[in-house]
Design an enzyme around this catalytic site. Structure first.
Site, PDB file in Angstrom:
ATOM      1  N   LYS A   1       0.851  -1.196   0.000  1.00 49.81           N
ATOM      2  CA  LYS A   1       0.000   0.000   0.000  1.00 49.81           C
ATOM      3  C   LYS A   1       0.876   1.231   0.000  1.00 49.81           C
ATOM      4  O   LYS A   1       2.007   1.200   0.490  1.00 49.81           O
ATOM      5  CB  LYS A   1      -0.867   0.007   1.272  1.00 49.81           C
ATOM      6  CG  LYS A   1      -2.104   0.854   1.146  1.00 49.81           C
ATOM      7  CD  LYS A   1      -3.190   0.091   0.429  1.00 49.81           C
ATOM      8  CE  LYS A   1      -4.520   0.774   0.475  1.00 49.81           C
ATOM      9  NZ  LYS A   1      -5.591  -0.188   0.154  1.00 49.81           N
TER      10      LYS A   1
ATOM     11  N   GLY B   1     -20.506   6.815   3.265  1.00 49.58           N
ATOM     12  CA  GLY B   1     -19.425   7.074   2.302  1.00 49.58           C
ATOM     13  C   GLY B   1     -19.996   7.004   0.898  1.00 49.58           C
ATOM     14  O   GLY B   1     -20.637   6.026   0.528  1.00 49.58           O
TER      15      GLY B   1
ATOM     16  N   GLY C   1     -18.166   7.684  -2.060  1.00 49.45           N
ATOM     17  CA  GLY C   1     -17.105   7.713  -3.069  1.00 49.45           C
ATOM     18  C   GLY C   1     -17.368   6.586  -4.056  1.00 49.45           C
ATOM     19  O   GLY C   1     -18.514   6.130  -4.199  1.00 49.45           O
ATOM     20  N   ASN C   2     -16.303   6.103  -4.701  1.00 51.51           N
ATOM     21  CA  ASN C   2     -16.488   5.073  -5.721  1.00 51.51           C
ATOM     22  C   ASN C   2     -17.259   3.864  -5.194  1.00 51.51           C
ATOM     23  O   ASN C   2     -18.266   3.443  -5.772  1.00 51.51           O
ATOM     24  CB  ASN C   2     -15.108   4.667  -6.270  1.00 51.51           C
ATOM     25  CG  ASN C   2     -15.204   3.519  -7.251  1.00 51.51           C
ATOM     26  OD1 ASN C   2     -15.277   2.357  -6.863  1.00 51.51           O
ATOM     27  ND2 ASN C   2     -15.262   3.837  -8.524  1.00 51.51           N
ATOM     28  N   ALA C   3     -16.816   3.290  -4.077  1.00 52.33           N
ATOM     29  CA  ALA C   3     -17.444   2.066  -3.573  1.00 52.33           C
ATOM     30  C   ALA C   3     -18.882   2.324  -3.108  1.00 52.33           C
ATOM     31  O   ALA C   3     -19.804   1.591  -3.470  1.00 52.33           O
ATOM     32  CB  ALA C   3     -16.608   1.485  -2.437  1.00 52.33           C
ATOM     33  N   GLY C   4     -19.079   3.374  -2.325  1.00 51.13           N
ATOM     34  CA  GLY C   4     -20.394   3.640  -1.754  1.00 51.13           C
ATOM     35  C   GLY C   4     -21.453   3.957  -2.800  1.00 51.13           C
ATOM     36  O   GLY C   4     -22.565   3.417  -2.761  1.00 51.13           O
TER      37      GLY C   4
HETATM   38  N1  GLU Z   1      -7.416   0.139  -2.898  1.00 55.82           N
HETATM   39  C1  GLU Z   1      -8.208  -1.021  -3.141  1.00 55.82           C
HETATM   40  C2  GLU Z   1      -8.217  -1.924  -1.920  1.00 55.82           C
HETATM   41  O1  GLU Z   1      -7.985  -1.492  -0.834  1.00 55.82           O
HETATM   42  C3  GLU Z   1      -7.828  -1.720  -4.430  1.00 55.82           C
HETATM   43  C4  GLU Z   1      -6.445  -2.290  -4.453  1.00 55.82           C
HETATM   44  C5  GLU Z   1      -6.040  -2.816  -5.832  1.00 55.82           C
HETATM   45  O2  GLU Z   1      -6.852  -2.890  -6.722  1.00 55.82           O
HETATM   46  O3  GLU Z   1      -4.858  -3.160  -5.948  1.00 55.82           O
HETATM   47  O4  GLU Z   1      -8.514  -3.075  -2.016  1.00 55.82           O
END
Ligand code: GLU
Length: 422
Positions: free
Chosen positions: A102, A216, A218-221
């Site tokens: 990350k 939330g 954003g994209n996911a929500g």
């Molecule tokens: N940021 C996203 C996660 O936390 C996606 C990570 C990715 O696709 O590598 O899972």
């Protein structure tokens, strides 16, 4: 409780339940490599500002490091370590051939121009390009990063290594090597898992009309609200960083998305009445979708949660204390490393398509995602029955099982006692 301690706590609990070799737990309790960088960026007003950046490579036991990059004012090393660790477990839960990593930059994107963001992103690539790459470490979007940022990342990296390398990042726009279905993948994967869980319930415990709150937007929500609404669930609440919107009769996520785009927040929408950001977690509902960020359900508000099911689309939204309290009180928590793994799964598909320069239709992406999420849920469910534990503990057990085997088979460097394959 801090996020990293919480993650280590989750690992320790699962390790205890499955009687994991203590050396495996010890080895996975430390990231392999941590990089901190300073990024000097020329701002639009002519001044120079230095941003702090991070990349943590937790484990490459099962494949190259994989995980997003977040741009956020509170980014810090411990948070990135927690997120990198979770990625190793997430990729293992869904059985995709990656380790975990990350990254992050401490910055406030809301106060930066497009040019400043581009220059900062390119600086980050220049500072990290020696440790990333399609076979080494593959970043992706996370909080406040998006396809445009991934496109700049790919462009800068390709220039530095002097060859076109779309597979160095995922979550790219379609025009520069992205995959169809990546934008909705986190939400879609979570919904597949939710439905698999609901299918395990006896008829008498199942409802015909589930009321859902999504924290939330954003994209996911946003996509979760939209997908669930289209499947017939009633969206009674949504929220973003400015506040919440509630209507017990249900709301149309598309209308709220439109307002958010035009006016900047869900609270401007006439679909419901505005409530304070924290209040949205406490309104009556059956399913609470946590799609904001870490540490949202904690000791402070756990007693006010009304939902019976929580779906963690964000990473680490539930603190250890709240997790224990709610689980004891019968709340089913579908844990982050399973619930939001659809995102990295379609990232894997994107990377495969990049490696082959051959692109799949949306139906193929969706079908393959569905199969992986269903199989991963079934495996976690199996461990949950076997060990009579929570779904989070079972998800960690499922991941540990794969990580332990990889570690013992490879044997490299760790000098582990080889119990399994002696
Ligand atoms: N940021 C996203 C996660 O936390 C996606 C990570 C990715 O696709 O590598 O899972």
């Amino acid at each position: 409780m801090d996020f990293y301690k919480n993650t280590l706590g989750n690992m320790q609990k699962a390790a205890g339940i499955m009687h994991l070799d203590s050396e495996v737990l010890e080895a996975l309790s430390h990231p392999q490599k941590t990089l901190m960088v300073s990024l000097p960026v020329r701002m639009d007003d002519g001044t120079l500002k230095v941003f702090e950046g991070f990349r943590v490579q937790h484990s490459e036991l099962r494949g190259p490091f994989k995980g997003g990059i977040r741009y956020f004012p509170e980014v810090n090393l411990d948070e990135v370590k927690a997120l990198a660790t979770e990625m190793s477990f997430k990729c293992a839960v869904v059985g995709i051939p990656y380790g975990g990593g990350k990254g992050g930059i401490k910055c406030d994107t809301k106060k930066m121009s497009e040019g400043e963001l581009e220059r900062m992103t390119r600086k980050y690539v220049q500072a990290t390009y020696q440790i990333v790459g399609p076979e080494h470490d593959i970043p992706a979007p996370d909080m406040y990063t998006n396809g445009q940022i991934m496109a700049w990342f790919m462009d800068e990296y390709s220039r530095l290594v002097n060859k076109y390398q779309p597979g160095v990042v995922t979550g790219k726009p379609i025009e520069v090597g992205g995959s169809l279905g990546r934008d909705t993948a986190t939400a879609q994967g979570g919904v597949y898992v939710l439905e698999e869980y609901l299918n395990t319930l006896d008829e008498k415990d199942r409802k015909t009309d589930y009321k859902v709150v999504v924290q939330g937007f954003g994209n996911a929500g946003q996509h979760a609200a939209d997908i669930l609404h289209n499947l017939g669930y009633t969206i009674v609440g949504v929220s973003d960083s400015k506040g919440g919107l509630y209507n017990e009769k249900g709301m149309d996520p598309q209308a709220i998305m439109k307002t958010k785009k035009e006016k900047g927040s869900v609270i401007e929408s006439s679909e419901g009445k505005a409530v304070k950001p924290h209040e949205i977690l406490e309104v009556p509902c059956d399913i609470l979708v946590l799609a904001a960020m870490e540490n949202q359900v904690t000791e402070e508000n756990m007693k006010n949660i009304k939902a019976r099911i929580m779906l963690e689309l964000a990473n680490g939204p539930t603190s250890g204390d709240a997790d224990e309290y709610l689980s004891k009180n019968g709340v089913v928590i579908i844990p982050d490393i399973l619930a939001n793994a659809g995102g990295v799964t379609v990232s894997y598909f994107e990377w495969l398509q990049n490696q082959q320069a051959y692109y799949w239709p949306l139906e193929e992406v969706k079908m393959k995602l569905k199969r992986i999420m269903q199989e991963s849920f079934a495996r976690v469910h199996h461990f949950q029955e076997e060990y009579k534990c929570t779904m989070r503990q079972a998800a960690y057990i499922s991941a540990f099982d794969r990580l332990e085997k990889a570690m013992k088979l490879r044997g490299s460097g760790a000098n582990l006692r080889c119990k399994i394959y002696r």
